[in-house]
Scaffold this active site. Structure first.
Site, short mmCIF file in Angstrom:
data_model
loop_
_atom_site.label_atom_id
_atom_site.label_comp_id
_atom_site.label_asym_id
_atom_site.label_seq_id
_atom_site.Cartn_x
_atom_site.Cartn_y
_atom_site.Cartn_z
N ASP A 169 90.33 63.29 11.27
CA ASP A 169 90.66 61.92 10.53
C ASP A 169 91.85 62.25 9.39
O ASP A 169 92.73 62.80 9.82
CB ASP A 169 89.37 61.33 9.65
CG ASP A 169 89.59 60.50 8.79
OD1 ASP A 169 89.70 59.18 9.44
OD2 ASP A 169 89.48 60.34 7.72
N TYR A 281 94.62 58.14 -0.50
CA TYR A 281 95.40 57.17 0.17
C TYR A 281 96.38 56.41 -0.63
O TYR A 281 97.14 55.50 -0.13
CB TYR A 281 94.28 56.16 0.53
CG TYR A 281 93.37 56.68 1.69
CD1 TYR A 281 93.90 56.45 3.20
CD2 TYR A 281 92.56 57.58 1.29
CE1 TYR A 281 92.90 56.99 4.10
CE2 TYR A 281 91.39 57.93 2.75
CZ TYR A 281 91.98 57.94 3.84
OH TYR A 281 91.17 58.43 4.70
N HIS A 336 84.02 57.79 15.54
CA HIS A 336 85.25 58.32 14.95
C HIS A 336 84.37 59.89 14.55
O HIS A 336 85.43 60.83 14.28
CB HIS A 336 85.43 57.60 13.68
CG HIS A 336 86.14 58.10 12.77
ND1 HIS A 336 87.56 58.10 13.09
CD2 HIS A 336 86.17 58.54 11.71
CE1 HIS A 336 88.18 58.45 12.03
NE2 HIS A 336 87.41 58.96 11.18
#
Length: 363
Positions: A169, A281, A336
């Site tokens: 990720d 982020y 995921h």
């Protein structure tokens, strides 16, 4: 004539930049509105539970399981930050460095710590801002340049000049970038459920479906509100990410145990524990696209086909950026959270790749 041509070009560049940031903040606003509606819905249905938050003072026993390795700390000279990691396997063996994603921490690599310590010095890191690693307060401290430099500095602080680098990720994003910027430090690259960063940035702009799946990138641009939303209903969002049918680990045999979930809740419920991870982020749109693209070491890309956040088409496109042996394996019915979802299969695929590469070198 040349001067006249430069003016429209500058206008075009400025217009594209303006359009890009308008898109970012518009979508940020849409995501914020959706989150606000969900908050109101929760308050309307269960007002007493919405703001309930259990104080977790003591870590669950699984975080101190000696079979996973030893808890260690290293302070980086340049940044002054102290990093926490868990290490398994003898010192002096080749280094395998593991980089987790969001919202995870070193514990997401528990199956790999046990598996690869027989032949490697396996180090599962808490990234900058996560877990017991220091968390600088300003979002500027989480730019990609800083995160890449962290891995280089940690490698050197551990007494190594190269490693097998594995990332999942967001940790996969960092792993790609380290491999691009410091190829001499990465002997083999293994990435789990994250495409080459250039593929990601190009694909998301051309495919609205991936833009929607990556909506949290935009939502996280807001100050404090994303952290607040995570705390609601005693971190219901966090639990749902790992356990729901839409996004969670799907195979019955590998669902997270109650103690595993409590480990995540313990780490992310500590005061201020979400700001550092989300700050990763908050600088992303100022750092992409990349100037350099090529990956020159053998690369393995593993992908869970049921990934709710990343479209599988990006995995195959990644091939064009790897100028060496590239292997892609897509696992059906896998989520995921691949290395936790199907750890036995993932470990076997990693072993096969590592031994194949060793054999290819000898030949």
């Amino acid at each position: 004539m040349a001067r006249r041509c430069c003016v429209p070009r500058r206008v075009m560049v400025a217009a594209r930049a303006l359009l890009f940031w308008a898109l970012v903040y518009s979508y940020c606003g849409v995501c914020a509105c959706i989150a606000g509606l969900r908050l109101l819905w929760s308050i309307g249905r269960r007002p007493g539970e919405t703001f309930r938050w259990v104080v977790r003072e003591n870590p669950p026993a699984c975080l101190n399981d000696p079979s996973l390795g030893t808890h260690c700390y290293v302070r980086i000279k340049d940044s002054g930050l102290r990093f926490h990691y868990v290490a398994a396997g003898e010192r002096g063996k080749p280094l395998m460095l593991l980089l987790h994603g969001f919202p995870e921490f070193w514990y997401s690599w528990r199956h790999q710590l046990r598996e690869f310590k027989s032949e490697y010095r396996v180090v599962a890191l808490d990234l900058r801002g996560y877990g017991e690693t220091d968390a600088p307060p300003h979002k500027e401290n989480y730019k990609l340049d800083c995160l890449i430099a962290d891995i280089k500095d940690i490698l050197e602080s551990l007494g190594y000049n190269k490693c097998v680098l594995i990332g999942h990720d967001w940790g996969g994003m960092i792993a790609w970038l380290v491999a691009i910027c410091y190829p001499e430090m990465v002997t083999k690259l293994i990435v789990v459920n994250f495409p080459h960063p250039s593929v990601f940035t190009e694909y998301i702009l051309r495919h609205p479906s991936q833009l929607i799946k990556s909506g949290y990138y935009f939502f996280f641009q807001m100050p404090w509100f994303p952290e607040f939303m995570f705390t609601l209903n005693d971190f219901k969002v966090l639990k749902s990410l790992f356990t729901s049918q839409a996004t969670g680990i799907g195979r019955k045999g590998c669902r997270l145990t109650a103690e595993d979930i409590e480990a995540y809740l313990y780490v992310f419920s500590q005061p201020g524990a979400l700001t550092g991870p989300i700050n990763h982020y908050r600088t992303i749109f100022s750092c992409l696209p990349l100037q350099h693209h090529e990956v020159i070491m053998p690369t393995l890309l593993l992908w869970g086909e049921r990934d709710a956040f990343m479209e599988v088409e990006m995995a195959e496109i990644t091939r064009i950026y790897v100028k060496n042996h590239f292997r892609l394996t897509i696992l059906s019915e896998a989520s995921h959270w691949l290395q936790q979802d199907q750890p036995d299969i993932v470990n076997k695929l990693i072993w096969t790749f590592l031994k194949e590469e060793t054999k290819r070198k000898r030949e």
